[in-house]
Design an enzyme around this catalytic site. Structure first.
Site, mmCIF file in Angstrom:
data_model
loop_
_atom_site.group_PDB
_atom_site.id
_atom_site.type_symbol
_atom_site.label_atom_id
_atom_site.label_comp_id
_atom_site.label_asym_id
_atom_site.label_seq_id
_atom_site.Cartn_x
_atom_site.Cartn_y
_atom_site.Cartn_z
ATOM 1 N N ASP A 81 0.785 -1.336 0.040
ATOM 2 C CA ASP A 81 0.076 -0.054 0.030
ATOM 3 C C ASP A 81 1.048 1.279 -0.022
ATOM 4 O O ASP A 81 1.820 1.203 0.614
ATOM 5 C CB ASP A 81 -0.904 -0.162 1.475
ATOM 6 C CG ASP A 81 -1.932 0.837 1.336
ATOM 7 O OD1 ASP A 81 -2.310 1.328 0.261
ATOM 8 O OD2 ASP A 81 -2.412 1.356 2.471
ATOM 9 N N GLY A 206 -8.941 5.499 2.898
ATOM 10 C CA GLY A 206 -9.331 6.316 4.296
ATOM 11 C C GLY A 206 -10.736 5.932 4.272
ATOM 12 O O GLY A 206 -11.493 6.533 4.911
ATOM 13 N N GLY A 207 -11.169 4.575 4.085
ATOM 14 C CA GLY A 207 -12.533 4.101 4.237
ATOM 15 C C GLY A 207 -13.271 4.222 5.696
ATOM 16 O O GLY A 207 -14.380 4.079 5.692
ATOM 17 N N THR A 208 -12.243 3.858 6.569
ATOM 18 C CA THR A 208 -12.852 3.824 7.969
ATOM 19 C C THR A 208 -13.921 4.818 8.296
ATOM 20 O O THR A 208 -14.968 4.498 8.913
ATOM 21 C CB THR A 208 -11.918 3.736 8.966
ATOM 22 O OG1 THR A 208 -10.934 2.624 8.907
ATOM 23 C CG2 THR A 208 -12.316 3.848 10.527
ATOM 24 N N ASN A 227 -10.605 0.388 1.039
ATOM 25 C CA ASN A 227 -9.371 0.203 1.998
ATOM 26 C C ASN A 227 -9.875 0.572 3.392
ATOM 27 O O ASN A 227 -10.491 1.726 3.567
ATOM 28 C CB ASN A 227 -8.144 0.964 1.663
ATOM 29 C CG ASN A 227 -7.421 0.683 0.378
ATOM 30 O OD1 ASN A 227 -8.043 -0.328 -0.118
ATOM 31 N ND2 ASN A 227 -6.497 1.385 0.231
ATOM 32 N N GLY A 229 -8.311 0.521 7.150
ATOM 33 C CA GLY A 229 -6.867 0.192 7.950
ATOM 34 C C GLY A 229 -6.999 0.963 9.339
ATOM 35 O O GLY A 229 -7.013 -0.165 10.394
ATOM 36 N N THR A 230 -7.546 1.914 9.408
ATOM 37 C CA THR A 230 -7.825 2.623 10.908
ATOM 38 C C THR A 230 -8.795 1.748 11.664
ATOM 39 O O THR A 230 -8.278 1.352 13.044
ATOM 40 C CB THR A 230 -8.208 4.130 10.900
ATOM 41 O OG1 THR A 230 -7.056 4.716 9.974
ATOM 42 C CG2 THR A 230 -7.882 4.489 12.257
HETATM 43 ZN ZN LIG Z 1 -4.444 5.101 1.545
#
Ligand SMILES: [Zn+2]
Length: 285
Positions: A81, A206-208, A227, A229-230
């Protein structure tokens, strides 16, 4: 099957769903993430930042993803990523990653085009998929902050894709890296115009912070990779704080770490199910 991003996104495109791409932050959480996707029949993209890739070891990550993908009934892509360095990209491909993202979005347009083309040429030769980015996504990732993202302009995306034929295109539509407390206002109209301007499968980063009720609208507008992640960091850390804070120092580590892994698996199961088209149900805070 251990596979590349291109066929997984092509299948998602044909059937009409989105593939969940989940950032692993340590090696412990990788098997439960893959098992969660397997349990609901979804393909999964396990992705790591270059920092995590170096911390865990690229070959170690490849070995775990490959062995699970070969032994279990699940399609697994291992993706690097946000690589900005061509050395990281070369090393990941050499180690056996099946997909890479080259992020040239902070470079001038012509340089982003030129470098993205070099990466694609190199990766294709090795049968590896490539994601590129146009427009910049704001927020903080791996300690690197971009105060204000630059929303992707449809005309610029079209001009970029004409010269850069990647397997996936990351776009900036209002999401931010690292945000998880508030809900993000995404620009669905802009996404629709980008979707009409380019044939490439689109990626949301930054999908969270994105409201789960918006997933269907994103899928309908060409988003094929999403995506997360957080939310995984938050879930793992909260569970680990609870267990580590409550157990004796000599307790088996399993008792502390398995609940954290379970929390991550639960996030993957829920999100991947929604990306396949399940209806969101209210989630406890
Ligand atoms: Zn990203």
């Amino acid at each position: 099957m251990y596979t590349t991003l291109a066929p997984v996104l092509a299948e998602a495109q044909r059937v009409g769903y989105t593939v969940g791409a989940f950032n692993a932050h340590n090696l412990e959480m990788v098997p439960p993430m893959i098992a969660a996707a397997r349990d609901i029949g979804a393909p999964i993209v396990i992705q790591t930042s270059p920092g995590t890739a170096r911390y865990v070891g690229m070959k170690n990550l490849v070995a775990v993803c490959r062995s699970m993908a070969e032994d279990e009934i699940v399609d697994v892509v291992l993706h690097l990523d946000h690589a900005t360095s061509l050395t990281d990209i070369r090393d990941a491909i050499d180690a056996g990653y099946s997909s890479v993202m080259f992020d040239g979005s902070s470079r001038p347009f012509a340089e982003n085009v030129a470098a993205s083309r070099r990466v694609i040429e190199f990766a294709r030769e090795k049968g590896v998929s490539v994601e590129v980015e146009i427009g910049t996504i704001g927020g903080t990732e791996e300690g690197i902050s971009v105060a204000h993202g630059q929303l992707t302009q449809p005309e610029e995306a079209a001009a970029f894709v004409e010269q850069v034929q990647a397997d996936a295109l990351a776009v900036s539509i209002g999401t931010h890296h690292g945000s998880y407390k508030g809900k993000t206002a995404i620009d669905l109209d802009l996404l629709q115009r980008i979707h009409e301007a380019v044939p490439t499968p689109l990626v949301v980063h930054g999908g969270t912070g994105v409201d789960e009720a918006d997933y269907t609208a994103l899928t309908a507008r060409g988003v094929r990779k999403f995506n997360v992640g957080t939310e995984l960091i938050v879930a793992w850390t909260r569970a680990a704080k609870r267990t580590f804070g409550a157990t004796e120092d000599h307790t088996s580590l399993r008792n502390n770490i398995v609940p954290a892994n379970d929390a991550v698996a639960e996030v993957v199961r829920r999100k991947a199910g929604l990306f396949l088209g399940s209806t969101p149900v209210a989630q406890a805070a």
